[in-house]
Design a protein around this motif. Structure first.
Motif, PDB file in Angstrom:
ATOM      1  N   SER A  74      72.432 -24.063   3.776  1.00 46.56           N
ATOM      2  CA  SER A  74      72.983 -23.614   5.059  1.00 46.56           C
ATOM      3  C   SER A  74      72.161 -22.474   5.641  1.00 46.56           C
ATOM      4  N   ALA A  75      71.703 -21.554   4.787  1.00 42.44           N
ATOM      5  CA  ALA A  75      70.853 -20.457   5.262  1.00 42.44           C
ATOM      6  C   ALA A  75      69.539 -21.003   5.825  1.00 42.44           C
ATOM      7  N   MET A  76      68.990 -22.029   5.196  1.00 38.45           N
ATOM      8  CA  MET A  76      67.757 -22.634   5.703  1.00 38.45           C
ATOM      9  C   MET A  76      67.990 -23.275   7.068  1.00 38.45           C
ATOM     10  N   VAL A  77      69.095 -23.993   7.212  1.00 38.90           N
ATOM     11  CA  VAL A  77      69.398 -24.658   8.486  1.00 38.90           C
ATOM     12  C   VAL A  77      69.647 -23.623   9.582  1.00 38.90           C
ATOM     13  N   VAL A  78      70.390 -22.564   9.259  1.00 38.64           N
ATOM     14  CA  VAL A  78      70.653 -21.521  10.252  1.00 38.64           C
ATOM     15  C   VAL A  78      69.336 -20.852  10.661  1.00 38.64           C
ATOM     16  N   GLY A  79      68.469 -20.597   9.706  1.00 40.79           N
ATOM     17  CA  GLY A  79      67.174 -20.003  10.021  1.00 40.79           C
ATOM     18  C   GLY A  79      66.318 -20.902  10.898  1.00 40.79           C
ATOM     19  N   LEU A  80      66.335 -22.201  10.631  1.00 38.92           N
ATOM     20  CA  LEU A  80      65.561 -23.138  11.449  1.00 38.92           C
ATOM     21  C   LEU A  80      66.109 -23.243  12.865  1.00 38.92           C
ATOM     22  N   ILE A  81      67.430 -23.248  12.994  1.00 38.11           N
ATOM     23  CA  ILE A  81      68.045 -23.300  14.324  1.00 38.11           C
ATOM     24  C   ILE A  81      67.771 -21.998  15.080  1.00 38.11           C
ATOM     25  N   TRP A  82      67.867 -20.857  14.392  1.00 41.25           N
ATOM     26  CA  TRP A  82      67.573 -19.568  15.023  1.00 41.25           C
ATOM     27  C   TRP A  82      66.123 -19.528  15.508  1.00 41.25           C
ATOM     28  N   ASP A  83      65.205 -20.063  14.704  1.00 42.09           N
ATOM     29  CA  ASP A  83      63.800 -20.094  15.100  1.00 42.09           C
ATOM     30  C   ASP A  83      63.607 -20.965  16.336  1.00 42.09           C
ATOM     31  N   GLN A  84      64.291 -22.095  16.387  1.00 39.04           N
ATOM     32  CA  GLN A  84      64.163 -22.991  17.543  1.00 39.04           C
ATOM     33  C   GLN A  84      64.704 -22.328  18.812  1.00 39.04           C
ATOM     34  N   VAL A  85      65.840 -21.671  18.706  1.00 43.12           N
ATOM     35  CA  VAL A  85      66.425 -20.995  19.870  1.00 43.12           C
ATOM     36  C   VAL A  85      65.533 -19.839  20.304  1.00 43.12           C
ATOM     37  N   ARG A  86      64.994 -19.094  19.356  1.00 44.48           N
ATOM     38  CA  ARG A  86      64.117 -17.964  19.672  1.00 44.48           C
ATOM     39  C   ARG A  86      62.859 -18.432  20.374  1.00 44.48           C
ATOM     40  N   ARG A  87      62.312 -19.566  19.975  1.00 45.76           N
ATOM     41  CA  ARG A  87      61.106 -20.076  20.623  1.00 45.76           C
ATOM     42  C   ARG A  87      61.388 -20.544  22.046  1.00 45.76           C
ATOM     43  N   ARG A  88      62.553 -21.087  22.281  1.00 48.46           N
ATOM     44  CA  ARG A  88      62.879 -21.582  23.622  1.00 48.46           C
ATOM     45  C   ARG A  88      63.169 -20.447  24.589  1.00 48.46           C
ATOM     46  N   THR A  89      63.762 -19.372  24.110  1.00 45.42           N
ATOM     47  CA  THR A  89      64.187 -18.293  25.010  1.00 45.42           C
ATOM     48  C   THR A  89      63.372 -17.023  24.808  1.00 45.42           C
ATOM     49  N   SER A  90      62.160 -17.131  24.278  1.00 46.95           N
ATOM     50  CA  SER A  90      61.371 -15.924  24.013  1.00 46.95           C
ATOM     51  C   SER A  90      60.968 -15.219  25.300  1.00 46.95           C
TER      52      SER A  90
END
Length: 93
Positions: A74-90
C-alpha cells in the motif's frame, strides 16, 4: 568587410546544448549519456507493488506476514500515485 562580419555573426549563432552537465559534479557525464529513466522507474514500481501483493498468496500460518505485505504494498502504491499527481501538477506549485 561586410561579408566577414556576417560570417562571424553566423558562426556565433550556433545551437548550444539545452542542458549541460558539469563533469566535476557528475563524473559519469564523461562516459556519455547522462539522465534518468522516469517511465522505467514508474513501471518497475508498479511491477514491484504487484509482486508484493502476489506474495499474499501462500501457506502463511499467521497473518503477521500478510499485514506487513499489505502495508508495504500500500505504501508503494500511495507513493506511485503521489508521484503521478506531483508530476501532473508541478507547474501549479
Amino acid at each position: 568587410m561586410a561579408a566577414r562580419g556576417s560570417a562571424k555573426s553566423s558562426s556565433a549563432v550556433e545551437k548550444s546544448p539545452a542542458t549541460t552537465v558539469d563533469p566535476h559534479e557528475e563524473p559519469s557525464a564523461e562516459w556519455g549519456w547522462h539522465g534518468g529513466f522516469p517511465v522505467g522507474t514508474r513501471v518497475a514500481g508498479w511491477v514491484g507493488a504487484f509482486a508484493v501483493f502476489a506474495m499474499l498468496i501462500g501457506n502463511h500460518e499467521g497473518h503477521t506476514e500478510d499485514l506487513w505485505l499489505l502495508v508495504i504494498g500500500s505504501a508503494m502504491v500511495v507513493g506511485l500515485i503521489w508521484d503521478q499527481v506531483r508530476r501532473r501538477t508541478s507547474w501549479r506549485r
